[in-house]
Design a protein around this motif. Structure first.
Motif, PDB file in Angstrom:
ATOM      1  N   GLU A  52      10.245 -55.785  -1.517  1.00  0.00           N
ATOM      2  CA  GLU A  52       9.268 -54.056  -2.028  1.00  0.00           C
ATOM      3  C   GLU A  52       8.134 -54.672  -3.023  1.00  0.00           C
ATOM      4  OE1 GLU A  52      11.324 -51.843  -4.755  1.00  0.00           O
ATOM      5  OE2 GLU A  52      12.798 -50.884  -3.281  1.00  0.00           O
ATOM      6  N   SER A  53       7.831 -55.663  -1.541  1.00  0.00           N
ATOM      7  CA  SER A  53       6.690 -56.806  -2.390  1.00  0.00           C
ATOM      8  C   SER A  53       6.338 -57.641  -0.784  1.00  0.00           C
ATOM      9  CB  SER A  53       6.773 -57.785  -3.641  1.00  0.00           C
ATOM     10  OG  SER A  53       5.490 -58.536  -3.429  1.00  0.00           O
ATOM     11  N   PHE A  54       4.952 -57.216  -0.731  1.00  0.00           N
ATOM     12  CA  PHE A  54       4.366 -57.776   0.386  1.00  0.00           C
ATOM     13  C   PHE A  54       3.247 -59.251  -0.299  1.00  0.00           C
ATOM     14  CE2 PHE A  54       3.278 -53.987   1.081  1.00  0.00           C
ATOM     15  CZ  PHE A  54       2.691 -53.500   3.347  1.00  0.00           C
ATOM     16  N   THR A  55       3.304 -60.112  -1.610  1.00  0.00           N
ATOM     17  CA  THR A  55       3.562 -61.002  -1.592  1.00  0.00           C
ATOM     18  C   THR A  55       4.487 -61.733  -1.670  1.00  0.00           C
ATOM     19  OG1 THR A  55       1.353 -60.460  -3.201  1.00  0.00           O
ATOM     20  CG2 THR A  55       2.660 -61.744  -3.772  1.00  0.00           C
ATOM     21  N   GLN A  56       5.893 -61.212  -2.542  1.00  0.00           N
ATOM     22  CA  GLN A  56       6.900 -61.659  -2.069  1.00  0.00           C
ATOM     23  C   GLN A  56       7.534 -62.141  -0.848  1.00  0.00           C
ATOM     24  OE1 GLN A  56       9.549 -59.537  -4.975  1.00  0.00           O
ATOM     25  NE2 GLN A  56       8.237 -59.844  -5.878  1.00  0.00           N
ATOM     26  N   ALA A  57       7.004 -61.446   0.284  1.00  0.00           N
ATOM     27  CA  ALA A  57       8.022 -60.898   1.806  1.00  0.00           C
ATOM     28  C   ALA A  57       7.529 -62.503   1.985  1.00  0.00           C
ATOM     29  CB  ALA A  57       7.378 -60.351   2.290  1.00  0.00           C
ATOM     30  N   ALA A  58       6.184 -62.543   2.089  1.00  0.00           N
ATOM     31  CA  ALA A  58       5.046 -63.624   2.439  1.00  0.00           C
ATOM     32  C   ALA A  58       5.645 -64.505   2.642  1.00  0.00           C
ATOM     33  CB  ALA A  58       4.048 -63.248   2.041  1.00  0.00           C
ATOM     34  N   THR A  59       5.842 -64.821   0.225  1.00  0.00           N
ATOM     35  CA  THR A  59       6.556 -66.103   0.234  1.00  0.00           C
ATOM     36  C   THR A  59       7.377 -66.631   0.444  1.00  0.00           C
ATOM     37  OG1 THR A  59       4.897 -65.325  -1.533  1.00  0.00           O
ATOM     38  CG2 THR A  59       6.563 -67.307  -2.193  1.00  0.00           C
ATOM     39  N   GLU A  60       8.352 -65.537   1.016  1.00  0.00           N
ATOM     40  CA  GLU A  60       9.830 -66.511   1.270  1.00  0.00           C
ATOM     41  C   GLU A  60       9.992 -66.402   2.410  1.00  0.00           C
ATOM     42  OE1 GLU A  60      13.637 -64.272   0.948  1.00  0.00           O
ATOM     43  OE2 GLU A  60      13.088 -64.144  -0.977  1.00  0.00           O
ATOM     44  N   LEU A  61       8.552 -65.896   3.708  1.00  0.00           N
ATOM     45  CA  LEU A  61       8.620 -66.122   5.116  1.00  0.00           C
ATOM     46  C   LEU A  61       7.881 -67.372   5.540  1.00  0.00           C
ATOM     47  CD1 LEU A  61       8.287 -62.335   6.087  1.00  0.00           C
ATOM     48  CD2 LEU A  61      10.792 -64.148   6.647  1.00  0.00           C
ATOM     49  N   ASN A  62       7.602 -67.923   4.292  1.00  0.00           N
ATOM     50  CA  ASN A  62       5.616 -69.257   4.290  1.00  0.00           C
ATOM     51  C   ASN A  62       5.205 -68.186   5.558  1.00  0.00           C
ATOM     52  OD1 ASN A  62       7.348 -70.404   2.954  1.00  0.00           O
ATOM     53  ND2 ASN A  62       8.758 -71.277   4.596  1.00  0.00           N
ATOM     54  N   ILE A  63       4.711 -67.218   5.014  1.00  0.00           N
ATOM     55  CA  ILE A  63       3.146 -66.768   5.553  1.00  0.00           C
ATOM     56  C   ILE A  63       2.004 -66.308   4.389  1.00  0.00           C
ATOM     57  CG2 ILE A  63       5.014 -66.404   7.713  1.00  0.00           C
ATOM     58  CD1 ILE A  63       4.362 -63.502   6.943  1.00  0.00           C
ATOM     59  N   SER A  64       1.097 -66.157   5.024  1.00  0.00           N
ATOM     60  CA  SER A  64       0.142 -65.613   4.184  1.00  0.00           C
ATOM     61  C   SER A  64       0.478 -63.961   3.660  1.00  0.00           C
ATOM     62  CB  SER A  64      -0.869 -65.550   4.667  1.00  0.00           C
ATOM     63  OG  SER A  64      -1.063 -65.140   5.577  1.00  0.00           O
ATOM     64  N   THR A  65      -0.180 -63.878   2.540  1.00  0.00           N
ATOM     65  CA  THR A  65      -0.170 -62.452   2.453  1.00  0.00           C
ATOM     66  C   THR A  65      -0.425 -61.851   3.349  1.00  0.00           C
ATOM     67  OG1 THR A  65       0.085 -62.798   0.177  1.00  0.00           O
ATOM     68  CG2 THR A  65      -0.088 -60.342   0.237  1.00  0.00           C
ATOM     69  N   PRO A  66      -2.244 -61.737   3.626  1.00  0.00           N
ATOM     70  CA  PRO A  66      -2.930 -60.884   4.212  1.00  0.00           C
ATOM     71  C   PRO A  66      -2.304 -61.138   6.253  1.00  0.00           C
ATOM     72  CG  PRO A  66      -4.309 -62.587   3.298  1.00  0.00           C
ATOM     73  CD  PRO A  66      -3.242 -62.657   2.486  1.00  0.00           C
ATOM     74  N   SER A  67      -1.122 -62.356   6.793  1.00  0.00           N
ATOM     75  CA  SER A  67      -0.898 -62.363   8.046  1.00  0.00           C
ATOM     76  C   SER A  67       0.507 -61.034   7.259  1.00  0.00           C
ATOM     77  CB  SER A  67      -0.296 -63.131   7.582  1.00  0.00           C
ATOM     78  OG  SER A  67      -1.169 -64.108   8.137  1.00  0.00           O
ATOM     79  N   ALA A  68       1.249 -61.176   6.862  1.00  0.00           N
ATOM     80  CA  ALA A  68       2.563 -59.865   6.298  1.00  0.00           C
ATOM     81  C   ALA A  68       2.257 -58.829   6.487  1.00  0.00           C
ATOM     82  CB  ALA A  68       2.758 -60.388   4.952  1.00  0.00           C
ATOM     83  N   THR A  69       0.639 -58.879   5.650  1.00  0.00           N
ATOM     84  CA  THR A  69       0.027 -56.979   5.834  1.00  0.00           C
ATOM     85  C   THR A  69       0.028 -56.745   7.603  1.00  0.00           C
ATOM     86  OG1 THR A  69      -0.859 -57.275   3.387  1.00  0.00           O
ATOM     87  CG2 THR A  69      -2.035 -55.498   4.587  1.00  0.00           C
ATOM     88  N   ARG A  70      -1.084 -57.818   7.786  1.00  0.00           N
ATOM     89  CA  ARG A  70      -1.655 -57.002   9.186  1.00  0.00           C
ATOM     90  C   ARG A  70      -0.320 -57.253   9.924  1.00  0.00           C
ATOM     91  NH1 ARG A  70      -3.065 -62.362  10.991  1.00  0.00           N
ATOM     92  NH2 ARG A  70      -1.756 -62.728  12.493  1.00  0.00           N
ATOM     93  N   TYR A  71       0.628 -57.861   9.730  1.00  0.00           N
ATOM     94  CA  TYR A  71       1.951 -57.376  10.498  1.00  0.00           C
ATOM     95  C   TYR A  71       2.258 -56.209  10.697  1.00  0.00           C
ATOM     96  CZ  TYR A  71       2.086 -62.688  11.618  1.00  0.00           C
ATOM     97  OH  TYR A  71       2.185 -63.710  12.133  1.00  0.00           O
ATOM     98  N   ILE A  72       2.984 -55.760   9.206  1.00  0.00           N
ATOM     99  CA  ILE A  72       3.102 -54.124   9.143  1.00  0.00           C
ATOM    100  C   ILE A  72       1.970 -53.008   9.963  1.00  0.00           C
ATOM    101  CG2 ILE A  72       3.996 -52.362   7.136  1.00  0.00           C
ATOM    102  CD1 ILE A  72       5.726 -55.692   7.523  1.00  0.00           C
ATOM    103  N   HIS A  73       0.848 -53.332   9.530  1.00  0.00           N
ATOM    104  CA  HIS A  73      -0.316 -52.685   9.682  1.00  0.00           C
ATOM    105  C   HIS A  73      -0.614 -52.402  11.675  1.00  0.00           C
ATOM    106  CE1 HIS A  73      -2.337 -51.207   6.653  1.00  0.00           C
ATOM    107  NE2 HIS A  73      -2.673 -52.825   6.142  1.00  0.00           N
ATOM    108  N   GLU A  74       0.364 -53.544  12.463  1.00  0.00           N
ATOM    109  CA  GLU A  74      -0.031 -53.384  13.949  1.00  0.00           C
ATOM    110  C   GLU A  74       1.907 -52.743  14.487  1.00  0.00           C
ATOM    111  OE1 GLU A  74       0.799 -57.731  15.180  1.00  0.00           O
ATOM    112  OE2 GLU A  74      -1.442 -58.200  14.683  1.00  0.00           O
ATOM    113  N   LEU A  75       2.451 -52.627  12.958  1.00  0.00           N
ATOM    114  CA  LEU A  75       3.967 -52.037  13.834  1.00  0.00           C
ATOM    115  C   LEU A  75       3.809 -50.875  13.425  1.00  0.00           C
ATOM    116  CD1 LEU A  75       7.085 -54.527  12.285  1.00  0.00           C
ATOM    117  CD2 LEU A  75       6.223 -53.867  14.415  1.00  0.00           C
ATOM    118  N   GLU A  76       2.985 -50.462  12.716  1.00  0.00           N
ATOM    119  CA  GLU A  76       2.505 -49.023  12.168  1.00  0.00           C
ATOM    120  C   GLU A  76       2.124 -48.896  13.162  1.00  0.00           C
ATOM    121  OE1 GLU A  76       3.084 -48.484   7.284  1.00  0.00           O
ATOM    122  OE2 GLU A  76       1.229 -49.083   7.940  1.00  0.00           O
ATOM    123  N   ALA A  77       0.446 -48.941  14.040  1.00  0.00           N
ATOM    124  CA  ALA A  77       0.082 -49.225  15.013  1.00  0.00           C
ATOM    125  C   ALA A  77       0.732 -49.193  15.999  1.00  0.00           C
ATOM    126  CB  ALA A  77      -1.365 -50.175  14.719  1.00  0.00           C
TER     127      ALA A  77
END
Length: 123
Positions: A15-40
């Motif tokens: 339930e967190s973009f920041t925590q998810a990004a940290t666990e996946l070793n990606i940046s928070t903006p990348s995590a947000t972008r991936y979710i936006h891309e899936l939603e689009a």
């Protein structure tokens, strides 16, 4: 391609973009972008976002279960293929005297075939 789905699952679980990004070793903006891309891509919103919390929409809940199953199946496929690489398959042809077959070689074919059922031995 799979990173988008992994990111989606991780955001749902934490339930967190920041925590998810940290666990996946990606940046928070990348995590947000991936979710936006899936939603689009699916033309729907998966999360209800506020300044302090995110939660899944009904579509997001359905997509979560689909994505989880998809990634589990992908992992199963990888493990099955990896197991197949270590499998011994084929035919062994041996030319040995009968005296050796009965004295020295009698139990070896059975134990070998027990270990490798897709193997065949011709003597």
């Amino acid at each position: 391609m799979w990173i988008k789905y992994k990111t989606f699952l991780k955001v749902c679980e934490l339930e967190s973009f920041t925590q998810a990004a940290t666990e996946l070793n990606i940046s928070t903006p990348s995590a947000t972008r991936y979710i936006h891309e899936l939603e689009a891509e699916y033309k729907t919103q998966f999360f209800i976002r506020t300044t302090r919390h995110i939660s899944l929409t009904d579509a997001g809940e359905n997509f979560y279960h689909f994505t989880k199953n998809l990634l589990e199946q992908k992992a199963d496929i990888h493990s099955q293929i990896a197991e197949g690489k270590n499998e011994v398959v084929g035919n062994i042809k041996l030319g040995i005297p009968n005296s050796l077959i009965f004295n020295c070689f009698r139990d070896i074919p059975k134990s070998l075939l027990d270990l490798h059922p897709k193997l065949s031995i011709d003597v």
